[in-house]
Design a protein around this motif. Structure first.
Motif, mmCIF file in Angstrom:
data_model
loop_
_atom_site.group_PDB
_atom_site.id
_atom_site.type_symbol
_atom_site.label_atom_id
_atom_site.label_comp_id
_atom_site.label_asym_id
_atom_site.label_seq_id
_atom_site.Cartn_x
_atom_site.Cartn_y
_atom_site.Cartn_z
ATOM 1 N N LEU A 112 0.470 8.806 -5.343
ATOM 2 C CA LEU A 112 0.268 7.720 -4.383
ATOM 3 C C LEU A 112 -1.206 7.320 -4.349
ATOM 4 N N VAL A 113 -1.447 6.003 -4.374
ATOM 5 C CA VAL A 113 -2.825 5.517 -4.297
ATOM 6 C C VAL A 113 -3.368 5.700 -2.873
ATOM 7 N N THR A 141 -3.184 2.944 5.520
ATOM 8 C CA THR A 141 -2.398 1.698 5.527
ATOM 9 C C THR A 141 -2.347 1.088 6.924
ATOM 10 N N VAL A 142 -2.592 1.901 7.948
ATOM 11 C CA VAL A 142 -2.594 1.387 9.329
ATOM 12 C C VAL A 142 -3.923 0.682 9.606
ATOM 13 N N VAL A 143 -5.000 1.365 9.252
ATOM 14 C CA VAL A 143 -6.336 0.817 9.522
ATOM 15 C C VAL A 143 -6.472 -0.572 8.891
ATOM 16 N N LYS A 144 -5.895 -0.705 7.712
ATOM 17 C CA LYS A 144 -5.991 -1.971 6.976
ATOM 18 C C LYS A 144 -5.399 -3.145 7.760
ATOM 19 N N ILE A 145 -4.360 -2.894 8.543
ATOM 20 C CA ILE A 145 -3.676 -4.019 9.199
ATOM 21 C C ILE A 145 -4.020 -4.161 10.693
ATOM 22 N N GLU A 201 8.564 6.874 -1.486
ATOM 23 C CA GLU A 201 8.949 7.543 -0.228
ATOM 24 C C GLU A 201 9.136 9.040 -0.455
ATOM 25 N N VAL A 202 9.750 9.374 -1.576
ATOM 26 C CA VAL A 202 9.969 10.796 -1.879
ATOM 27 C C VAL A 202 8.615 11.476 -2.107
ATOM 28 N N LEU A 203 7.695 10.767 -2.787
ATOM 29 C CA LEU A 203 6.359 11.331 -3.001
ATOM 30 C C LEU A 203 5.625 11.542 -1.687
ATOM 31 N N ARG A 204 5.776 10.584 -0.762
ATOM 32 C CA ARG A 204 5.023 10.637 0.491
ATOM 33 C C ARG A 204 5.643 11.607 1.500
ATOM 34 N N TYR A 205 6.982 11.568 1.588
ATOM 35 C CA TYR A 205 7.623 12.305 2.686
ATOM 36 C C TYR A 205 8.412 13.539 2.244
ATOM 37 N N MET A 259 0.837 -1.216 0.000
ATOM 38 C CA MET A 259 0.000 0.000 0.000
ATOM 39 C C MET A 259 0.864 1.256 0.000
ATOM 40 N N TRP A 260 1.964 1.223 0.754
ATOM 41 C CA TRP A 260 2.866 2.388 0.784
ATOM 42 C C TRP A 260 3.367 2.717 -0.618
#
Lengths: 57, 717
Positions: free
Chosen positions: B427-428, B435-439, B571-575, B417-418
């Motif tokens: 990012l989807v 991504t936390v709720v999912k697990i 990671e670059v897209l997210r952070y 998911m990340w």
């Protein structure tokens, strides 16, 4: 200076020599360990855990 | 008395007895601390499933209890079990009583005192902020002292032995004692600020490499080599068959000891650690497959011919399963060290899954087998209930299976998911919480699996207690053996055979074997501050940010949040911009973390307003619905500790952080000014002025600084 030294490092024979030494030492020690004439020693050694000692009467 | 065909023992016949009381003491400690460690384990497992299990108490939050769990499991549970097994087997393999009864007791009570000190200080937030090496400097020194006592007692017994040959189990013990000492001392180097606070002498990349050289080899030389030694003694004893191949054990020992030490950098793949060190760590990790499986095969093949007994003998059953898990986790470890696999697994729950396959599957199950063996021997009786032992076996197996499978599923799910990117290059799942709720359902499965394991352990405790009750210690038995004199020297002995008679030389060679890899990896990195490109924009933390950083460390934020943007598109897209080595040169200790239960924080500075952080710390659900983070309400109740600030700045300066004398002398005033500025900003949103001297303001100042210096530079830099 260290950065430049590492960037210009161009001695491929050095890691290859290290690899050769590692493999050679490993093979020698493999040969040495598996020599047939040592069998009785290893047989003896593997029995040591079963000798808790002789009880003193 | 048996002897080698080349030896005819003569001379003085001596009498001696074994100190089994110290073994019994370590057996008790193993059972008690094992239960504590597992109770802590399921507590933090439920805390991840539901944040309410943190109970709003600062000494019970995940960030403080998780280090206590790992320390209790590794050093208290496995440590005491290791000492029990070593002291029992060492005496018998050498036909000698332990060197000194008083040293044995100092060792025992010293170790228990250290565990109690850890149990008090870690929940109080007194930590060095380095995984598996959290204990503050006075306790770190105490560990070194007790370890030396253990070493003196161990080697003293070797000197007084009556058996010339040193059996393979003892080689593993020697390697353990020597290597743990080296790891503990090198990684433990810190400069004290107060009795309860110190800073690592290393920073950034340097600290990361030393830490994971230590962390990886704590697993190798505290949870693996001593237990392999115990395996080489107790599996043949329980099966009543000699080890499958003594030759293989020699190859196993030297290969494992030499190769293991190099593998630490696989914990730092895709970080700002130099590429060559990462590759070296990966290659040696893969090479570890061979010796690890050599040992596993040697252990399992020892059971050849007695597999029918494995079905009925509960001790062998535990040992066979533990060896199977050892094989599985030592296959998975190198697999996770391959960079492309590591890119998926790192920072996810797959890693705790892998770790627990080792610690529960290998260590707990082997310890269970050893404890049943020891208690029946030391109390001269049979196991109280084989039915209870069988129920324990299956509960532990099912519990571990639930734990492992849920964590692998959670880890791979979250990682995919990340990294999911749509056709437009976006990012989807841009919101980390998705991504936390999912697990979270997997966290519940893990918690219940852990509960199974915990209950299985309690069953064993009860079974062992009843076994002890029905047995009897009896009087100390006296044995006789020939003193070690020239008659014990073999004729025509091989070189290795001679070496095995020289424990000191053997120990030195083991030390050299582990120092080669250590030196090649660490020495260049010790010089790394010289060749890491200095980034002019990166400045030392302000005095208030330094206090805030210490609060961040105290609360164990690094256990759920990383500070390292890997060079990967998602990671670059997210952070934001990927991390650079030069960013961390003032970080004593580094805080890269090893797990992302929450998002990475390397670029969190300036991302949100101060008020967002204020609300987030008081109740994370206010700003991130469905967050699983605990509340930190005490941060607006406890005052900022300005009293130690000057000393902190002085220590940082001693460590190379370029604070001027004026900055140090005016540190408190500067911190108070910055606190006022932040408070004035918070007051615009209705926050009372009283928060100005509260810890949350200092923490906000640090969070707003993380990654700002380098992150704000144009991309060309």
């Amino acid at each position: 200076m260290y950065k430049e030294a590492l960037e210009q490092f161009n001695k491929p024979w050095l890691p290859l020599t290290a690899l050769f030494i590692f493999v050679l030492v490993f093979l020698l020690y493999l040969y040495w360990t598996f020599k047939k004439e040592n069998k009785h020693i290893y047989d003896y050694s593997s029995q040591i855990p079963f000798e808790d000692g002789v009880k003193h009467e | 008395m048996s002897s080698s065909s080349n030896v005819n023992r003569t001379g003085l016949l001596e009498t001696y007895s074994y100190d089994d009381q110290i073994v019994r003491m370590f057996v008790f400690a193993t059972i008690i601390w094992g239960a504590v460690a597992m109770l802590l384990g399921i507590t933090i497992a439920f805390q991840l499933a539901t944040w309410k299990m943190n109970f709003g108490l600062q000494w019970m939050t995940f960030g403080r209890l998780r280090p206590l769990h790992t320390n209790a499991a590794i050093f208290a549970f496995c440590g005491n079990a290791m000492f029990a097994g070593i002291y029992y087997s060492h005496q018998r393999l050498l036909k000698a009583r332990l060197f000194n009864d008083a040293l044995s007791r100092i060792h025992f009570w010293g170790w228990q005192a250290i565990i109690v000190a850890a149990a008090i200080t870690l929940p109080l937030g007194l930590t060095r902020g380095k995984e598996y090496a959290e204990l503050e400097w006075p306790i770190t020194i105490a560990i070194a002292v007790v370890w030396v006592v253990f070493a003196v007692n161990f080697f003293g017994t070797l000197v007084r032995r009556r058996e010339r040959h040193i059996y393979v189990a003892i080689w593993f013990y020697i390697a353990t004692i020597v290597t743990v000492a080296v790891l503990h001392i090198v990684n433990g180097l810190s400069l004290p600020v107060t009795w309860t606070k110190s800073y690592s002498v290393y920073s950034g990349v340097q600290d990361a490499l030393v830490q994971w050289w230590y962390g990886h080899n704590a697993v190798a030389f505290f949870l693996t080599t001593p237990f392999l030694g115990l395996m080489y003694y107790f599996v043949p004893k329980a099966a009543n068959r000699p080890v499958y191949s003594y030759r293989l054990s020699i190859i196993h020992f030297w290969s494992l000891v030499f190769i293991y030490i190099w593998a630490g950098p696989h914990h730092l793949l895709y970080t700002t650690l130099p590429e060559w060190a990462q590759t070296l760590g990966m290659v040696f990790s893969i090479a570890l497959w061979a010796p690890s499986w050599g040992g596993m095969i040697n252990g399992l093949m020892t059971l050849r011919g007695v597999w029918d007994k494995v079905r009925t003998d509960i001790i062998l059953k535990f040992m066979a399963l533990s060896l199977t898990f050892y094989g599985m986790s030592t296959f998975e470890g190198p697999l996770l060290s391959i960079k492309s696999v590591n890119a998926i697994g790192h920072f996810t729950d797959w890693i705790p899954g892998h770790v627990h396959a080792g610690t529960i599957g290998w260590n707990y199950l082997l310890i269970a087998g050893i404890l049943y063996f020891l208690v029946t021997k030391l109390w001269k009786t049979e196991i109280y209930s084989k039915t209870i032992a069988n129920i324990q076996f299956w509960m532990a197996t099912i519990g571990l299976s639930l734990y492992y499978v849920s964590m692998v599923v959670a880890g791979i799910t979250q990682s995919l998911m990340w990294r999911a990117i749509d056709a437009n290059g976006k990012l989807v799942y841009p919101n980390f919480i998705e991504t936390v709720v999912k697990i979270v359902p997997m966290y519940w499965v893990r918690a219940f699996g852990g509960t199974f394991v915990f209950v299985s352990f309690l069953l064993m405790g009860y079974n062992l207690y009843k076994t002890m009750q029905q047995g009897s210690v009896g009087i100390e038995e006296v044995y006789e053996a020939y003193a070690l004199d020239d008659s014990s020297v073999e004729k025509n002995a091989t070189q290795h055979r001679k070496l095995e008679g020289l424990p000191l030389v053997f120990g030195v060679l083991s030390l050299i074997a582990i120092l080669v890899g250590s030196a090649i990896e660490i020495v260049p990195t010790m010089l790394s501050n010289h060749y890491i490109s200095k980034i002019d924009a990166v400045k030392p933390y302000s005095p208030l940010e330094l206090i805030g950083r210490d609060i961040y460390i105290r609360e164990g934020c690094y256990l759920c949040h990383s500070q390292q943007v890997r060079p990967m598109v998602h990671e670059v897209l997210r952070y934001g911009k990927q991390s650079e080595a030069g960013e961390f040169i003032y970080d004593h200790p580094f805080q890269w973390g090893s797990k992302r239960t929450g998002p990475d924080l390397a670029r969190v500075g300036g991302k949100y307003p101060n008020m967002w952080h204020y609300r987030h710390m008081l109740n994370p659900r206010d700003v991130t619905p469905q967050s699983i983070m605990p509340i930190y309400k005490w941060l607006v109740e406890q005052k900022i500790d300005y009293a130690t600030l000057t000393r902190k700045l002085q220590v940082m300066k001693q460590l190379g952080v370029p604070y001027s004398d004026a900055q140090i002398n005016n540190g408190v005033m500067s911190a108070q000014t910055q606190a006022r500025t932040i408070t004035e900003d918070l007051m615009k949103s209705g926050v009372p002025a009283e928060v100005e001297d509260k810890e949350l303001v200092a923490l906000i100042s640090y969070l707003q600084r993380i990654g700002v210096d380098y992150g704000s530079l144009p991309k060309s830099n």
